[in-house]
Design a protein around this motif. Structure first.
Motif, PDB file in Angstrom:
ATOM      1  N   GLY A 278      21.079  13.272  15.288  1.00 39.16           N
ATOM      2  CA  GLY A 278      20.684  13.528  16.665  1.00 39.16           C
ATOM      3  C   GLY A 278      19.399  12.832  17.066  1.00 39.16           C
ATOM      4  O   GLY A 278      19.027  12.855  18.233  1.00 39.16           O
ATOM      5  N   ALA A 279      18.709  12.187  16.128  1.00 40.64           N
ATOM      6  CA  ALA A 279      17.458  11.489  16.444  1.00 40.64           C
ATOM      7  C   ALA A 279      17.723  10.002  16.674  1.00 40.64           C
ATOM      8  O   ALA A 279      18.671   9.430  16.149  1.00 40.64           O
ATOM      9  N   TYR A 280      16.857   9.390  17.473  1.00 38.49           N
ATOM     10  CA  TYR A 280      16.972   7.983  17.871  1.00 38.49           C
ATOM     11  C   TYR A 280      16.075   7.137  16.969  1.00 38.49           C
ATOM     12  O   TYR A 280      14.923   7.498  16.725  1.00 38.49           O
TER      13      TYR A 280
ATOM     14  N   PHE B  70      27.930   3.034   7.140  1.00 38.98           N
ATOM     15  CA  PHE B  70      26.704   3.339   7.886  1.00 38.98           C
ATOM     16  C   PHE B  70      26.926   3.154   9.384  1.00 38.98           C
ATOM     17  O   PHE B  70      26.558   4.009  10.190  1.00 38.98           O
ATOM     18  N   PHE B  71      27.547   2.038   9.774  1.00 43.27           N
ATOM     19  CA  PHE B  71      27.728   1.749  11.194  1.00 43.27           C
ATOM     20  C   PHE B  71      28.687   2.722  11.874  1.00 43.27           C
ATOM     21  O   PHE B  71      28.627   2.884  13.086  1.00 43.27           O
ATOM     22  N   ARG B  72      29.530   3.404  11.112  1.00 40.51           N
ATOM     23  CA  ARG B  72      30.405   4.411  11.697  1.00 40.51           C
ATOM     24  C   ARG B  72      29.773   5.804  11.679  1.00 40.51           C
ATOM     25  O   ARG B  72      30.306   6.737  12.262  1.00 40.51           O
ATOM     26  N   ALA B  73      28.624   5.926  11.053  1.00 41.21           N
ATOM     27  CA  ALA B  73      27.904   7.205  11.005  1.00 41.21           C
ATOM     28  C   ALA B  73      26.831   7.284  12.085  1.00 41.21           C
ATOM     29  O   ALA B  73      26.118   8.278  12.167  1.00 41.21           O
ATOM     30  N   ILE B  74      26.717   6.245  12.890  1.00 39.62           N
ATOM     31  CA  ILE B  74      25.698   6.207  13.943  1.00 39.62           C
ATOM     32  C   ILE B  74      26.351   5.864  15.276  1.00 39.62           C
ATOM     33  O   ILE B  74      27.460   5.347  15.326  1.00 39.62           O
TER      34      ILE B  74
ATOM     35  N   SER C  83      19.042  -0.446  17.811  1.00 33.16           N
ATOM     36  CA  SER C  83      18.617   0.897  18.195  1.00 33.16           C
ATOM     37  C   SER C  83      19.853   1.786  18.160  1.00 33.16           C
ATOM     38  O   SER C  83      20.930   1.396  18.613  1.00 33.16           O
ATOM     39  N   PHE C  84      19.691   2.986  17.589  1.00 38.45           N
ATOM     40  CA  PHE C  84      20.843   3.848  17.365  1.00 38.45           C
ATOM     41  C   PHE C  84      20.433   5.297  17.278  1.00 38.45           C
ATOM     42  O   PHE C  84      19.268   5.628  17.101  1.00 38.45           O
ATOM     43  N   VAL C  85      21.431   6.168  17.394  1.00 37.23           N
ATOM     44  CA  VAL C  85      21.260   7.598  17.170  1.00 37.23           C
ATOM     45  C   VAL C  85      22.057   7.942  15.915  1.00 37.23           C
ATOM     46  O   VAL C  85      23.250   7.626  15.818  1.00 37.23           O
ATOM     47  N   ALA C  86      21.393   8.543  14.936  1.00 38.75           N
ATOM     48  CA  ALA C  86      22.066   8.974  13.706  1.00 38.75           C
ATOM     49  C   ALA C  86      22.982  10.146  14.054  1.00 38.75           C
ATOM     50  O   ALA C  86      22.568  11.069  14.749  1.00 38.75           O
ATOM     51  N   ILE C  87      24.216  10.108  13.568  1.00 35.81           N
ATOM     52  CA  ILE C  87      25.190  11.134  13.936  1.00 35.81           C
ATOM     53  C   ILE C  87      25.748  11.882  12.733  1.00 35.81           C
ATOM     54  O   ILE C  87      25.566  13.076  12.592  1.00 35.81           O
ATOM     55  N   LYS C  88      26.443  11.158  11.854  1.00 32.70           N
ATOM     56  CA  LYS C  88      27.237  11.784  10.800  1.00 32.70           C
ATOM     57  C   LYS C  88      26.415  12.034   9.543  1.00 32.70           C
ATOM     58  O   LYS C  88      25.973  11.092   8.890  1.00 32.70           O
ATOM     59  N   PRO C  89      26.198  13.293   9.163  1.00 34.81           N
ATOM     60  CA  PRO C  89      25.441  13.585   7.950  1.00 34.81           C
ATOM     61  C   PRO C  89      26.112  13.013   6.701  1.00 34.81           C
ATOM     62  O   PRO C  89      27.328  12.904   6.624  1.00 34.81           O
ATOM     63  N   GLY C  90      25.282  12.630   5.766  1.00 32.58           N
ATOM     64  CA  GLY C  90      25.775  12.098   4.499  1.00 32.58           C
ATOM     65  C   GLY C  90      24.903  10.942   4.040  1.00 32.58           C
ATOM     66  O   GLY C  90      23.876  10.627   4.636  1.00 32.58           O
ATOM     67  N   SER C  91      25.333  10.301   2.974  1.00 34.30           N
ATOM     68  CA  SER C  91      24.624   9.167   2.394  1.00 34.30           C
ATOM     69  C   SER C  91      25.403   7.896   2.716  1.00 34.30           C
ATOM     70  O   SER C  91      26.584   7.788   2.389  1.00 34.30           O
TER      71      SER C  91
ATOM     72  N   PHE D  20      20.756   5.252   3.557  1.00 27.54           N
ATOM     73  CA  PHE D  20      20.320   6.114   4.655  1.00 27.54           C
ATOM     74  C   PHE D  20      20.952   7.476   4.452  1.00 27.54           C
ATOM     75  O   PHE D  20      22.173   7.607   4.440  1.00 27.54           O
ATOM     76  N   ASN D  21      20.111   8.479   4.249  1.00 34.79           N
ATOM     77  CA  ASN D  21      20.587   9.863   4.121  1.00 34.79           C
ATOM     78  C   ASN D  21      20.393  10.557   5.450  1.00 34.79           C
ATOM     79  O   ASN D  21      19.257  10.798   5.866  1.00 34.79           O
TER      80      ASN D  21
END
Length: 147
Positions: free
Chosen positions: A62-64, A84-88, A119-127, A144-145
């Motif tokens: 949820g953070a930018y 990674f690119f599908r988790a953001i 620039s992105f918003v982190a979405i999907k939890p995980g490593s 990226f965790n």
């Protein structure tokens, strides 16, 4: 049938489940508000050099964030990380002051020296991992965790 409909309505009006942002009042900018921004992340693509001194980054869902990838031009190098690119959620990629708003990417390749700003918003939890394709060393990847 009525119970299923009632349960669906209750779930719909209960409100969305969202990750906790870094600030309380997001204002008109929403998740892109300046108070919701994490620390900038800098990676360097150079032949025979580590991508980053840190190796692992902790991100909050949820953070930018802004990710700066700088290539020194010593070799043609790429970064691959479809997981990674599908988790953001990618806001934009800026290269030479050209803004690109992609639906999805798998990798970035640098043929010459330059910097790409993502620039992105982190979405999907995980490593999730970004790595130089074909490399096996720990210094040639960044983890990226997302919490």
């Amino acid at each position: 049938m009525k119970r299923v409909f009632a349960a669906a309505c209750a779930a719909l009006f209960a409100g969305p489940v969202i990750a906790a942002p870094l600030c309380d009042d997001l204002g008109f900018a929403g998740l892109l508000a300046s108070c919701n921004r994490g620390e900038p992340i800098e990676l360097t693509l150079a032949s025979g050099q580590a991508l980053s001194e840190e190796g692992t980054y902790m991100l909050q869902s949820g953070a930018y964030y802004k990710l700066f990838i700088t290539a020194d031009g010593s070799a043609e190098l790429a970064l691959n990380g479809p997981d990674f690119f599908r988790a953001i959620w990618m806001n934009e990629i800026v290269i030479n002051q050209i803004e690109i708003r992609p639906m999805a990417i798998d990798s970035l390749e640098f043929d010459a020296a330059g910097t790409a700003e993502l620039s992105f918003v982190a979405i999907k939890p995980g490593s999730h991992v970004l790595r130089i394709p074909g490399s096996t060393g720990d210094a040639q990847k960044v983890t990226f965790n997302i919490q």
